[in-house]
Design an enzyme around this catalytic site. Structure first.
Site, short mmCIF file in Angstrom:
data_model
loop_
_atom_site.label_atom_id
_atom_site.label_comp_id
_atom_site.label_asym_id
_atom_site.label_seq_id
_atom_site.Cartn_x
_atom_site.Cartn_y
_atom_site.Cartn_z
N CYS A 1 25.00 -28.47 27.87
CA CYS A 1 26.64 -30.02 28.09
C CYS A 1 26.18 -30.85 29.19
CB CYS A 1 27.35 -28.89 28.60
SG CYS A 1 28.03 -28.34 27.19
N ARG B 1 18.17 -23.14 27.70
CA ARG B 1 18.34 -25.04 27.33
C ARG B 1 18.42 -25.45 29.17
NH1 ARG B 1 22.89 -26.25 22.42
NH2 ARG B 1 23.54 -24.10 23.48
#
Length: 429
Positions: free
Chosen positions: A260, A327
């Site tokens: 995000c 990630r």
């Protein structure tokens, strides 16, 4: 209500289980057949505390189903949530390919009035684009509305955030559709803020970018604290006691990661550039975060001089605790730097696994103690609570050198030094 979720990823699965818990009948579809098959069997493909229990509960109750007949699912449900991924393009912009595919698939099967809700994180103005895609693709003159309802789920806390959100943001220009969404969320005690779809989309990016700014800000202050021999944790606590600022996201470390903050900051910068606006603050936020893992690595190099053939134990792979998401994880950047310097790297993480590009050069151990044994130094890169509970006094003598670089400032400095460790955190502590 009958609700269709398009996209069985992290957001889609969590959202579907939330609505099932609220008593609605939920259908989830996805182009990934293996993902659907696993979910039908009650198997989550990601780690999220408590969500597996909710999945088992509502598969048994029949409140949630994972379907293969996508066309029928579109036609049978009038309330459709789009929860597909919007990954980052190389230039930092949001890739809306999957969103367009979902929109055009809905349009091809539009048989009666539908309310289409975009849950995915998308740039301001995307709702208008989705309307256009549907209008240009639909076969029959059927009406529909497109709303924005961004998610604010924290990985590792998704179930709590879904059930007890700080706010529900709805971008809508149709009063009947607004009322229906308010009814859908009935039972959730939370402020319900209605605005335009474009404003709702921008709220998501702005919120994440502001939180990222707090992280980069305190990380930059931490570097100054190192120079001034001031404990950054004291500074952060004193500043955070100001109610206008708050203590959350003022924890110095090796930077933010995940799916995000990195992409949302860059996407907002891209949106600004496309509108001839210079968001220089966010550009600096991104630059600071990119450099922060290197700051810890610099400490390692300064202390050890040469890393060639040195065994380094890295504790933590995920970008934060309570998730298996690697990630944009700062840990991976640090591991790559260690490898480049010729270090022998052994890692541990309670749930996250090494990515494919590192499995041949890095050894992942089943326990933190195994990784630490015979190490020349330890790097703590993820704030898993398990690492606080290691028997640090007992394991010290199993190391070649009792050196700890704490990239999350999670251990007690005085205690570790009293045991006999050379201990360095971020921001002179």
């Amino acid at each position: 209500m009958n609700v269709l979720i398009i996209g069985a990823g992290y957001v889609g699965t969590t959202t579907g289980l939330l609505f099932a818990e609220l008593g609605h009948s939920v259908t989830v579809i996805d182009v990934d057949q293996k993902k659907i098959n696993d979910l039908q069997k009650g198997k989550l493909f990601f780690y999220e505390p408590g969500l597996d229990t909710l999945l088992t509960k509502h598969l048994a109750s029949g409140k949630i189903t994972f379907e293969n007949d996508h066309q029928r699912a579109i036609k049978d449900n009038n309330l459709i949530f789009i929860c597909v991924g919007t990954p980052q393009n190389q230039d930092g912009s949001a890739n809306l390919h999957f969103l367009r595919e979902a929109s055009e698939f809905i349009a091809s099967n539009l048989n009666e009035y539908k309310i289409i809700v975009i849950k995915s994180t998308v740039p301001a103005g995307t709702s208008k684009q989705v309307k256009l895609w549907i209008e240009n693709t639909k076969k029959d003159p059927v009406s529909f509305d497109v709303l924005s309802n961004p998610e604010f789920l924290r990985e590792g806390n998704a179930l709590h955030d879904a059930l007890y959100p700080d706010r529900i943001i709805l971008g809508s220009e149709n009063d009947k559709a607004t009322a229906l969404l308010q009814e859908l969320y009935k039972g959730i005690k939370s402020p319900f803020f209605v605005t335009t779809p474009s404003a709702a989309e921008l709220i998501k990016y702005t919120a994440n970018s502001f939180l990222a700014t707090k992280i980069s800000f305190i990380n930059e202050i931490a570097i100054l604290c190192d120079k001034l021999h001031i404990n950054v944790q004291d500074v952060a606590k004193g500043v955070g006691l100001d109610l206008r600022i708050g203590q959350l996201f003022l924890e110095a470390g090796i930077g933010y990661g995940g799916s995000c903050f990195p992409k949302d900051v860059l996407a907002l910068i891209d949106t600004a550039k496309k509108n001839n606006i210079d968001l220089s603050i966010l550009e600096k936020v991104h630059a600071i975060n990119e450099n922060q893992p290197g700051y810890l690595f610099k400490k390692v190099k300064t202390r050890l001089i040469s890393l060639a053939a040195k065994k380094i134990a890295v504790l933590g792979l995920s970008f934060k605790a309570q998730t298996d998401d690697i990630r944009q994880s700062p840990s991976l950047k640090i591991i790559q730097n260690l490898i480049n310097e010729g270090a022998i790297v052994e890692v541990h993480d309670p749930v996250a696994k090494l990515p494919g590009n590192l499995v041949d050069t890095v050894c992942q151990k089943d326990s933190a103690e195994e990784a630490i044994t015979n190490a020349d130094a330890i790097l703590i890169c993820t704030d898993w609570p398990q690492y606080k509970n290691i028997n640090w006094a007992g394991i010290k003598n199993k190391m070649n050198s009792p050196i700890i670089f704490d990239g999350r400032n999670m251990l007690n400095t005085a205690e570790m030094r009293s045991i006999g460790y050379i201990y360095e955190g971020i921001g002179y502590n």
